[in-house]
Design a protein around this motif. Structure first.
Motif, PDB file in Angstrom:
ATOM      1  N   ASP A  59       0.827  -1.214   0.000  1.00 49.58           N
ATOM      2  CA  ASP A  59       0.000   0.000   0.000  1.00 49.58           C
ATOM      3  C   ASP A  59       0.863   1.267   0.000  1.00 49.58           C
ATOM      4  N   GLY A  60       1.591   1.463  -1.096  1.00 50.89           N
ATOM      5  CA  GLY A  60       2.379   2.685  -1.252  1.00 50.89           C
ATOM      6  C   GLY A  60       3.491   2.822  -0.241  1.00 50.89           C
ATOM      7  N   GLY A  61       4.116   1.701   0.136  1.00 49.96           N
ATOM      8  CA  GLY A  61       5.184   1.754   1.131  1.00 49.96           C
ATOM      9  C   GLY A  61       6.411   2.518   0.667  1.00 49.96           C
ATOM     10  N   GLY A  62       6.672   2.509  -0.639  1.00 45.80           N
ATOM     11  CA  GLY A  62       7.773   3.285  -1.190  1.00 45.80           C
ATOM     12  C   GLY A  62       9.154   2.726  -0.903  1.00 45.80           C
ATOM     13  N   ASP A  63       9.245   1.464  -0.449  1.00 45.24           N
ATOM     14  CA  ASP A  63      10.534   0.830  -0.161  1.00 45.24           C
ATOM     15  C   ASP A  63      10.859  -0.116  -1.316  1.00 45.24           C
ATOM     16  N   ALA A  64      11.689   0.341  -2.248  1.00 41.25           N
ATOM     17  CA  ALA A  64      11.952  -0.417  -3.466  1.00 41.25           C
ATOM     18  C   ALA A  64      12.607  -1.765  -3.166  1.00 41.25           C
ATOM     19  N   ALA A  65      13.501  -1.792  -2.190  1.00 43.87           N
ATOM     20  CA  ALA A  65      14.179  -3.052  -1.855  1.00 43.87           C
ATOM     21  C   ALA A  65      13.189  -4.062  -1.280  1.00 43.87           C
ATOM     22  N   LEU A  66      12.294  -3.604  -0.414  1.00 43.10           N
ATOM     23  CA  LEU A  66      11.281  -4.490   0.160  1.00 43.10           C
ATOM     24  C   LEU A  66      10.328  -4.989  -0.913  1.00 43.10           C
ATOM     25  N   THR A  67       9.918  -4.099  -1.802  1.00 42.15           N
ATOM     26  CA  THR A  67       9.024  -4.490  -2.895  1.00 42.15           C
ATOM     27  C   THR A  67       9.669  -5.558  -3.762  1.00 42.15           C
ATOM     28  N   LYS A  68      10.959  -5.414  -4.022  1.00 42.92           N
ATOM     29  CA  LYS A  68      11.676  -6.404  -4.839  1.00 42.92           C
ATOM     30  C   LYS A  68      11.715  -7.750  -4.137  1.00 42.92           C
ATOM     31  N   ARG A  69      11.933  -7.743  -2.813  1.00 43.76           N
ATOM     32  CA  ARG A  69      11.946  -9.010  -2.055  1.00 43.76           C
ATOM     33  C   ARG A  69      10.571  -9.662  -2.087  1.00 43.76           C
ATOM     34  N   MET A  70       9.528  -8.851  -1.927  1.00 46.47           N
ATOM     35  CA  MET A  70       8.174  -9.409  -1.960  1.00 46.47           C
ATOM     36  C   MET A  70       7.865 -10.009  -3.321  1.00 46.47           C
ATOM     37  N   ALA A  71       8.256  -9.316  -4.385  1.00 44.94           N
ATOM     38  CA  ALA A  71       8.003  -9.835  -5.733  1.00 44.94           C
ATOM     39  C   ALA A  71       8.723 -11.165  -5.944  1.00 44.94           C
ATOM     40  N   GLY A  72       9.966 -11.254  -5.458  1.00 45.72           N
ATOM     41  CA  GLY A  72      10.708 -12.505  -5.579  1.00 45.72           C
ATOM     42  C   GLY A  72      10.045 -13.638  -4.816  1.00 45.72           C
ATOM     43  N   ARG A  73       9.518 -13.320  -3.633  1.00 47.62           N
ATOM     44  CA  ARG A  73       8.854 -14.340  -2.824  1.00 47.62           C
ATOM     45  C   ARG A  73       7.543 -14.790  -3.479  1.00 47.62           C
ATOM     46  N   ILE A  74       6.799 -13.840  -4.033  1.00 51.02           N
ATOM     47  CA  ILE A  74       5.551 -14.163  -4.733  1.00 51.02           C
ATOM     48  C   ILE A  74       5.823 -15.120  -5.893  1.00 51.02           C
ATOM     49  N   GLU A  75       6.871 -14.857  -6.647  1.00 51.45           N
ATOM     50  CA  GLU A  75       7.172 -15.674  -7.819  1.00 51.45           C
ATOM     51  C   GLU A  75       7.527 -17.111  -7.453  1.00 51.45           C
ATOM     52  N   LYS A  76       8.006 -17.348  -6.227  1.00 50.84           N
ATOM     53  CA  LYS A  76       8.430 -18.688  -5.814  1.00 50.84           C
ATOM     54  C   LYS A  76       7.315 -19.501  -5.166  1.00 50.84           C
ATOM     55  N   LEU A  77       6.181 -18.886  -4.871  1.00 53.72           N
ATOM     56  CA  LEU A  77       5.107 -19.609  -4.202  1.00 53.72           C
ATOM     57  C   LEU A  77       4.501 -20.682  -5.103  1.00 53.72           C
ATOM     58  N   LYS A  78       4.103 -21.795  -4.486  1.00 54.05           N
ATOM     59  CA  LYS A  78       3.422 -22.857  -5.229  1.00 54.05           C
ATOM     60  C   LYS A  78       1.971 -22.467  -5.511  1.00 54.05           C
ATOM     61  N   LEU A  79       1.321 -21.814  -4.540  1.00 47.80           N
ATOM     62  CA  LEU A  79      -0.050 -21.354  -4.753  1.00 47.80           C
ATOM     63  C   LEU A  79      -0.073 -20.197  -5.741  1.00 47.80           C
ATOM     64  N   PRO A  80      -1.165 -20.023  -6.493  1.00 49.10           N
ATOM     65  CA  PRO A  80      -1.291 -18.833  -7.339  1.00 49.10           C
ATOM     66  C   PRO A  80      -1.172 -17.574  -6.493  1.00 49.10           C
ATOM     67  N   ALA A  81      -0.378 -16.621  -6.947  1.00 51.60           N
ATOM     68  CA  ALA A  81      -0.125 -15.436  -6.121  1.00 51.60           C
ATOM     69  C   ALA A  81       0.094 -14.210  -6.997  1.00 51.60           C
ATOM     70  N   ARG A  82      -0.356 -13.072  -6.482  1.00 56.36           N
ATOM     71  CA  ARG A  82      -0.195 -11.774  -7.155  1.00 56.36           C
ATOM     72  C   ARG A  82       0.259 -10.730  -6.139  1.00 56.36           C
TER      73      ARG A  82
END
Length: 314
Positions: A59-82
Motif C-alpha cells: 500500500d504505497g510503502g515506497g521501499d523499493a528493496a522491500l518491494t523487490k523481495r516481496m516480488a521474488g517471494r511471490i514468484e516462488k510460491l506454489k499457490l497462485p499469487a499476485r
C-alpha cells in the motif's frame, strides 16, 4: 486534485496458469502491507493441495528493496499469487477493498501481514469453512508465537486481556470481536457490505464493518487462530489511540446503541464530565509510557488515556 494511485502487478506462474483455465479458487487470501515484510506469513500459507490463491497489496510503502523481495517471494510460491504495488498509500479500508477487486475466489480471507498461522493446517481449515459457505467467520488471534521483548510488554498485557479470546467468548458479542487480522468473508457479502473508505488512519473500521454486516448475516466465530507478531511499543500504541479517536467518533455516530455497551464507550462517557481533561491527559500518558512502572499500572493508565481521548465523541 490528488491523482488516484496506480498499480504495478507481479504474478507468479501458478496465477497465470489458473487464469488461463478460467477456474476460480475456493479461497482468496488477501494481505495488505505497509513497509512490513510478509515473507514468514507467505511461507506458512503455501500449503500444498489447498484450493486457494494469495494477493498481497503493497500500500504505497515506497521501499523499493522491500518491494523487490516481496516480488521474488511471490514468484516462488506454489499457490497462485499476485503482488499489487500502489504508487501511494490509500489506507486500511480502501486498500482492503482494492484487494477484494483482485480476488477470484468465492471466499475472501483477510490476513494482516504481521500474522503467523498457529495450526499447521491453517488454510485447510479455512477452506473447509468456505466449503460450508459461511457468510462471515473470524478465526481469532493469539500471541503464542510472538517473541517476548521488554518494549512490547504493555501491548502484550493489553492484547491478552481484551483481544486474545476463544471462540465461545467471542460468539457472545459477534460483531464486537471481529478484526481484519484473520477474517473470512463470502464474496457476495463483501460486495454488499464493503469497508467504509471514509475511515482514515488506524482503528475501528473493522468493528464498524462488522456492526453493519451483522444486521444481515450471522458472524461465525471459530478457533483457527494466527499469532499477531507486530506488537507495538507503548509510544506507538498511544499514537495509534490518538489517531483512532476520529474513527471512534464515526462509529459512535453510526452505531451508538450498539457501541454504548462497549467498555471503551462506558469509560469515555464516565470521563466526559471530568474537569480539565485535556490538562491531565498528558500526565496519564506519561505513566503509561514509563517503563519503570508496573505493567498493570501502565495498562490501566493507557486505557484511561484512551477513554479520555474518546470522551469528546460521546
Amino acid at each position: 486534485m490528488t491523482q488516484p494511485a496506480t498499480e504495478t502487478l507481479t504474478d507468479n506462474a501458478a496465477w497465470a496458469s489458473l487464469d488461463q483455465k478460467v477456474a476460480a479458487p475456493r479461497l482468496s487470501v488477501l494481505i495488505p502491507t505497509y513497509r512490513d515484510d510478509p515473507s514468514a506469513l507467505l511461507t506458512a500459507l503455501d500449503e500444498r493441495g489447498v484450493d486457494a490463491e494469495i494477493v498481497v497489496l503493497d500500500d504505497g510503502g515506497g521501499d523499493a528493496a522491500l518491494t523487490k523481495r516481496m516480488a521474488g517471494r511471490i514468484e516462488k510460491l506454489k499457490l497462485p499469487a499476485r503482488l499489487v504495488v500502489l504508487s501511494r498509500n490509500e489506507g486500511r479500508a480502501k486498500g482492503r477493498n482494492r484487494l477484494a477487486d483482485h480476488a477470484r475466489g468465492r471466499h475472501l480471507l483477510f490476513l494482516d501481514s504481521d500474522m503467523l498461522p498457529d495450526p499447521k493446517d491453517f488454510l485447510t481449515r479455512w477452506a473447509a469453512v468456505a466449503a460450508d459457505d459461511a457468510p462471515v467467520a473470524f478465526g481469532g488471534f493469539t500471541l503464542d508465537q510472538a517473541p517476548r521483548r521488554p518494549e512490547h510488554e504493555l501491548h502484550r498485557a493489553m492484547a491478552l486481556k481484551s483481544d486474545c479470546t476463544p471462540a465461545p467468548e467471542r460468539a457472545r458479542e459477534p460483531a464486537k470481536h471481529v478484526f481484519t487480522s484473520n477474517l473470512l468473508v463470502r464474496r457476495d457479502v463483501f460486495e454488499i457490505v464493503a469497508f467504509d473508505e471514509r475511515f482514515a488512519g488506524w482503528g475501528w473500521e473493522d468493528v464498524e464493518w462488522a456492526l453493519r454486516v451483522a444486521r444481515f448475516y450471522p458472524i461465525l466465530h471459530i478457533d483457527n487462530s494466527a499469532t499477531h507478531l507486530g506488537l507495538d511499543t507503548a509510544a506507538t500504541l498511544a499514537a495509534k489511540y490518538e489517531q483512532s479517536a476520529a474513527n471512534f467518533a464515526r462509529v459512535v455516530a453510526a452505531h451508538r446503541e450498539a457501541v454504548s455497551a462497549y467498555p471503551s464507550y462506558k469509560a469515555a462517557k464516565a470521563l466526559k464530565a471530568a474537569p480539565l481533561r485535556r490538562a491531565w491527559r498528558p500526565l496519564i500518558k506519561a505513566v503509561a509510557l514509563n517503563e519503570a512502572a508496573p505493567v498493570p499500572l501502565r495498562a490501566f493508565a493507557l486505557r484511561l488515556y484512551r477513554a479520555a481521548l474518546y470522551s469528546d465523541a460521546v
